[in-house]
Each structure stands twice: as structure tokens, then as C-alpha cells.
Design a protein around this motif. Structure first.
Motif, PDB file in Angstrom:
ATOM      1  N   PRO A  11       0.813  -1.213   0.000  1.00  0.00           N
ATOM      2  CA  PRO A  11       0.000   0.000   0.000  1.00  0.00           C
ATOM      3  C   PRO A  11       0.851   1.270   0.000  1.00  0.00           C
ATOM      4  O   PRO A  11       1.934   1.301   0.580  1.00  0.00           O
ATOM      5  N   ASN A  12       0.321   2.294  -0.690  1.00  0.00           N
ATOM      6  CA  ASN A  12       0.858   3.657  -0.617  1.00  0.00           C
ATOM      7  C   ASN A  12       2.071   3.940  -1.500  1.00  0.00           C
ATOM      8  O   ASN A  12       2.648   5.019  -1.419  1.00  0.00           O
ATOM      9  N   VAL A  13       2.448   2.987  -2.343  1.00  0.00           N
ATOM     10  CA  VAL A  13       3.599   3.236  -3.222  1.00  0.00           C
ATOM     11  C   VAL A  13       3.215   4.015  -4.478  1.00  0.00           C
ATOM     12  O   VAL A  13       4.091   4.514  -5.197  1.00  0.00           O
ATOM     13  N   GLY A  14       1.903   4.106  -4.756  1.00  0.00           N
ATOM     14  CA  GLY A  14       1.444   4.863  -5.924  1.00  0.00           C
ATOM     15  C   GLY A  14       0.839   4.017  -7.034  1.00  0.00           C
ATOM     16  O   GLY A  14       0.734   4.476  -8.175  1.00  0.00           O
ATOM     17  N   LYS A  15       0.381   2.822  -6.702  1.00  0.00           N
ATOM     18  CA  LYS A  15      -0.189   1.929  -7.726  1.00  0.00           C
ATOM     19  C   LYS A  15      -1.433   2.529  -8.382  1.00  0.00           C
ATOM     20  O   LYS A  15      -1.574   2.506  -9.599  1.00  0.00           O
ATOM     21  N   SER A  16      -2.336   3.065  -7.560  1.00  0.00           N
ATOM     22  CA  SER A  16      -3.589   3.598  -8.120  1.00  0.00           C
ATOM     23  C   SER A  16      -3.341   4.872  -8.913  1.00  0.00           C
ATOM     24  O   SER A  16      -4.011   5.131  -9.918  1.00  0.00           O
ATOM     25  N   THR A  17      -2.361   5.659  -8.488  1.00  0.00           N
ATOM     26  CA  THR A  17      -1.981   6.859  -9.233  1.00  0.00           C
ATOM     27  C   THR A  17      -1.477   6.466 -10.618  1.00  0.00           C
ATOM     28  O   THR A  17      -1.828   7.082 -11.631  1.00  0.00           O
ATOM     29  N   LEU A  18      -0.670   5.424 -10.673  1.00  0.00           N
ATOM     30  CA  LEU A  18      -0.159   4.938 -11.959  1.00  0.00           C
ATOM     31  C   LEU A  18      -1.292   4.378 -12.811  1.00  0.00           C
ATOM     32  O   LEU A  18      -1.369   4.647 -14.018  1.00  0.00           O
ATOM     33  N   ASN A 119       8.986   4.409  -8.079  1.00  0.00           N
ATOM     34  CA  ASN A 119       8.052   5.538  -8.168  1.00  0.00           C
ATOM     35  C   ASN A 119       8.405   6.653  -7.172  1.00  0.00           C
ATOM     36  O   ASN A 119       9.157   6.446  -6.229  1.00  0.00           O
ATOM     37  N   LYS A 120       7.818   7.808  -7.422  1.00  0.00           N
ATOM     38  CA  LYS A 120       8.022   9.026  -6.633  1.00  0.00           C
ATOM     39  C   LYS A 120       9.423   9.582  -6.853  1.00  0.00           C
ATOM     40  O   LYS A 120      10.023  10.174  -5.966  1.00  0.00           O
ATOM     41  N   ALA A 121       9.939   9.354  -8.073  1.00  0.00           N
ATOM     42  CA  ALA A 121      11.297   9.772  -8.419  1.00  0.00           C
ATOM     43  C   ALA A 121      11.297  11.061  -9.236  1.00  0.00           C
ATOM     44  O   ALA A 121      12.236  11.314  -9.995  1.00  0.00           O
ATOM     45  N   GLU A 122      10.244  11.882  -9.084  1.00  0.00           N
ATOM     46  CA  GLU A 122      10.170  13.110  -9.891  1.00  0.00           C
ATOM     47  C   GLU A 122      11.363  14.022  -9.617  1.00  0.00           C
ATOM     48  O   GLU A 122      11.875  14.080  -8.504  1.00  0.00           O
ATOM     49  N   GLY A 123      11.753  14.697 -10.684  1.00  0.00           N
ATOM     50  CA  GLY A 123      12.866  15.639 -10.570  1.00  0.00           C
ATOM     51  C   GLY A 123      14.191  14.971 -10.256  1.00  0.00           C
ATOM     52  O   GLY A 123      15.087  15.590  -9.690  1.00  0.00           O
ATOM     53  N   ILE A 144      10.245   6.397 -12.185  1.00  0.00           N
ATOM     54  CA  ILE A 144       9.079   7.087 -12.729  1.00  0.00           C
ATOM     55  C   ILE A 144       8.494   8.015 -11.664  1.00  0.00           C
ATOM     56  O   ILE A 144       8.830   7.922 -10.478  1.00  0.00           O
ATOM     57  N   SER A 145       7.628   8.902 -12.115  1.00  0.00           N
ATOM     58  CA  SER A 145       6.748   9.606 -11.201  1.00  0.00           C
ATOM     59  C   SER A 145       5.332   9.455 -11.737  1.00  0.00           C
ATOM     60  O   SER A 145       4.984  10.078 -12.744  1.00  0.00           O
ATOM     61  N   ALA A 146       4.564   8.603 -11.088  1.00  0.00           N
ATOM     62  CA  ALA A 146       3.182   8.382 -11.531  1.00  0.00           C
ATOM     63  C   ALA A 146       2.392   9.674 -11.415  1.00  0.00           C
ATOM     64  O   ALA A 146       1.555   9.988 -12.263  1.00  0.00           O
ATOM     65  N   GLU A 147       2.677  10.434 -10.360  1.00  0.00           N
ATOM     66  CA  GLU A 147       1.914  11.650 -10.109  1.00  0.00           C
ATOM     67  C   GLU A 147       2.238  12.745 -11.124  1.00  0.00           C
ATOM     68  O   GLU A 147       1.359  13.475 -11.566  1.00  0.00           O
ATOM     69  N   HIS A 148       3.499  12.846 -11.510  1.00  0.00           N
ATOM     70  CA  HIS A 148       3.929  13.931 -12.392  1.00  0.00           C
ATOM     71  C   HIS A 148       4.136  13.476 -13.835  1.00  0.00           C
ATOM     72  O   HIS A 148       4.507  14.285 -14.690  1.00  0.00           O
TER      73      HIS A 148
HETATM   74  P1  GDP Z   1      -1.426   2.797  -3.669  1.00  0.00           P
HETATM   75  O1  GDP Z   1      -1.874   2.521  -2.258  1.00  0.00           O
HETATM   76  O2  GDP Z   1      -0.159   2.022  -4.002  1.00  0.00           O
HETATM   77  O3  GDP Z   1      -2.508   2.615  -4.685  1.00  0.00           O
HETATM   78  O4  GDP Z   1      -0.972   4.341  -3.712  1.00  0.00           O
HETATM   79  P2  GDP Z   1      -1.799   5.627  -4.204  1.00  0.00           P
HETATM   80  O5  GDP Z   1      -1.811   5.697  -5.688  1.00  0.00           O
HETATM   81  O6  GDP Z   1      -3.115   5.646  -3.501  1.00  0.00           O
HETATM   82  O7  GDP Z   1      -0.837   6.801  -3.719  1.00  0.00           O
HETATM   83  C1  GDP Z   1      -0.447   6.922  -2.353  1.00  0.00           C
HETATM   84  C2  GDP Z   1       0.094   8.313  -2.108  1.00  0.00           C
HETATM   85  O8  GDP Z   1       1.294   8.518  -2.856  1.00  0.00           O
HETATM   86  C3  GDP Z   1      -0.872   9.417  -2.564  1.00  0.00           C
HETATM   87  O9  GDP Z   1      -0.787  10.475  -1.620  1.00  0.00           O
HETATM   88  C4  GDP Z   1      -0.315   9.832  -3.916  1.00  0.00           C
HETATM   89  O10 GDP Z   1      -0.647  11.160  -4.243  1.00  0.00           O
HETATM   90  C5  GDP Z   1       1.183   9.675  -3.680  1.00  0.00           C
HETATM   91  N1  GDP Z   1       1.948   9.453  -4.934  1.00  0.00           N
HETATM   92  C6  GDP Z   1       1.657   8.586  -5.937  1.00  0.00           C
HETATM   93  N2  GDP Z   1       2.545   8.694  -6.943  1.00  0.00           N
HETATM   94  C7  GDP Z   1       3.436   9.649  -6.576  1.00  0.00           C
HETATM   95  C8  GDP Z   1       4.603  10.229  -7.212  1.00  0.00           C
HETATM   96  O11 GDP Z   1       4.988   9.909  -8.323  1.00  0.00           O
HETATM   97  N3  GDP Z   1       5.277  11.161  -6.473  1.00  0.00           N
HETATM   98  C9  GDP Z   1       4.875  11.563  -5.238  1.00  0.00           C
HETATM   99  N4  GDP Z   1       5.613  12.492  -4.622  1.00  0.00           N
HETATM  100  N5  GDP Z   1       3.775  11.058  -4.632  1.00  0.00           N
HETATM  101  C10 GDP Z   1       3.066  10.119  -5.289  1.00  0.00           C
END
Ligand code: GDP
Ligand code: MG
Length: 163
Positions: A11-18, A119-123, A144-148
């Protein structure tokens, strides 16, 4: 449609964002509270000229610690079994945890092709985290940066070779 890709990781690594980024719609709930989820979601992903089925995996709603690990694991194993390629996601800012390593073991044992996503490797952040991720034995991490929306070209190259 060139196969099914499962997004796997703790959880929380950014799977759903990706997932949302690849599907182009907010079909998956993004939440920064770990383990507050939700069912498995599927969608049609587009990345350049690739289209494929994508599956987001999640935790669960009840805060029952004893069953949490087992249920996440069961859901992850089911998604892996149905997938042609696994995207295994880690959070380079948080660094690896024992849970990451447990999920990585499940992925490795499946023998399926895997792309390791740092993930979360933006910039350009998280170089150390990416180096640590290499130690999982799942190949070279793709930052990657899923968010950016960064690193998607490298993700394309990795997926194109496997789908
Ligand atoms: P999941 O539990 O793996 O599905 O994770 P979520 O997609 O719900 O994301 C968990 C948190 O990480 C959220 O607050 C997202 O905004 C944040 N997050 C996801 N991708 C990135 C990214 O590329 N960079 C940063 N800084 N935060 C991210
Ligand atoms: Mg999620």
C-alpha cells in the motif's frame, strides 16, 4: 489489446496513481492512508501506441491487521496469476520495507515477466532508493513519477519488449 498487466506492490507506493495515469481516468481511488481500499480495478490502458488491460491491486477496508497481510497477498497472487506482465512498484522516497520484500518474493516466485518501477522519483529524486531497489533482484529499476508523469517513455520501452 496486447495482454494484461498487473500493478503490484505494498500500500501507498502509488499503484492507483499509476493506474489512473495509464487509463487516463480516475477509476481508482488514490488515498494516502495505507491499506484503505477497495477492490481490484481493471481498465484499458494506453501508453504511446500500446494498449493493454491493466489491473490495479489494493488492500482492504477493515483495519484487521491479522487478516490484512493474508488478504492483500491473496488478491495480489490472483492478479499475478491472470497477468502477462507485472509492474512491481516501490516508493523510492520511503525506501524498501519488509512488506516490499514480501511482495517481491511473491512476484519472483511467479516467474512472470516483471518491470520494477521506482516511483516518486520526480525531478531525479530518489536515486539512492532506486539503487536499493536493484537489490530486490527484479532487474534494473525504471525511475518514474506516476503523479507527475515522468519516466513514461522508459516504461513504454520496458513494456513494449514484454507485451
Ligand atoms: P497505492 O496505495 O499504491 O494505490 O498508492 P496511491 O496511488 O493511492 O498513492 C499513495 C500516495 O502517494 C498518494 O498520496 C499519492 O498522491 C502519492 N503518490 C503517488 N505517486 C506519486 C509520485 O509519483 N510522487 C509523489 N511524490 N507522490 C506520489
Ligand atoms: Mg491503491
Amino acid at each position: 489489446m496486447a495482454g494484461t498487466v498487473a500493478i503490484v506492490g505494498r500500500p501507498n507506493v502509488g499503484k492507483s496513481t499509476l493506474f489512473n495515469r495509464l487509463v487516463g481516468k480516475k477509476l481508482a481511488l488514490v488515498d494516502d492512508r495505507p491499506g484503505v481500499t477497495r477492490d481490484r480495478r481493471e481498465g484499458e490502458a494506453r501508453l504511446g501506441d500500446l494498449t493493454f488491460n491493466i489491473v490495479d491491486t489494493a488492500g482492504l477496508e477493515e483495519a484487521d491487521e491479522a487478516s490484512l497481510a493474508g488478504r492483500m497477498r491473496a488478491q495480489t497472487e490472483a492478479a499475478i496469476a491472470d497477468a502477462d506482465v507485472i509492474l512491481f512498484v516501490v516508493d523510492v522516497r520511503a525506501g524498501l520495507t519488509p512488506t516490499d520484500r514480501a511482495f517481491a518474493d511473491v512476484v519472483r516466485r511467479s516467474g512472470k515477466p516483471v518491470v520494477l518501477l521506482a516511483n516518486k522519483a520526480e525531478g531525479g529524486k530518489g536515486i539512492e532508493g532506486a539503487y536499493e531497489a536493484f537489490g530486490l533482484g527484479l532487474g534494473d529499476p525504471v525511475p518514474i513519477s506516476a503523479e507527475h508523469g515522468e519516466g513514461l517513455g522508459e516504461l513504454y520501452d520496458a513494456l513494449e519488449a514484454l507485451l
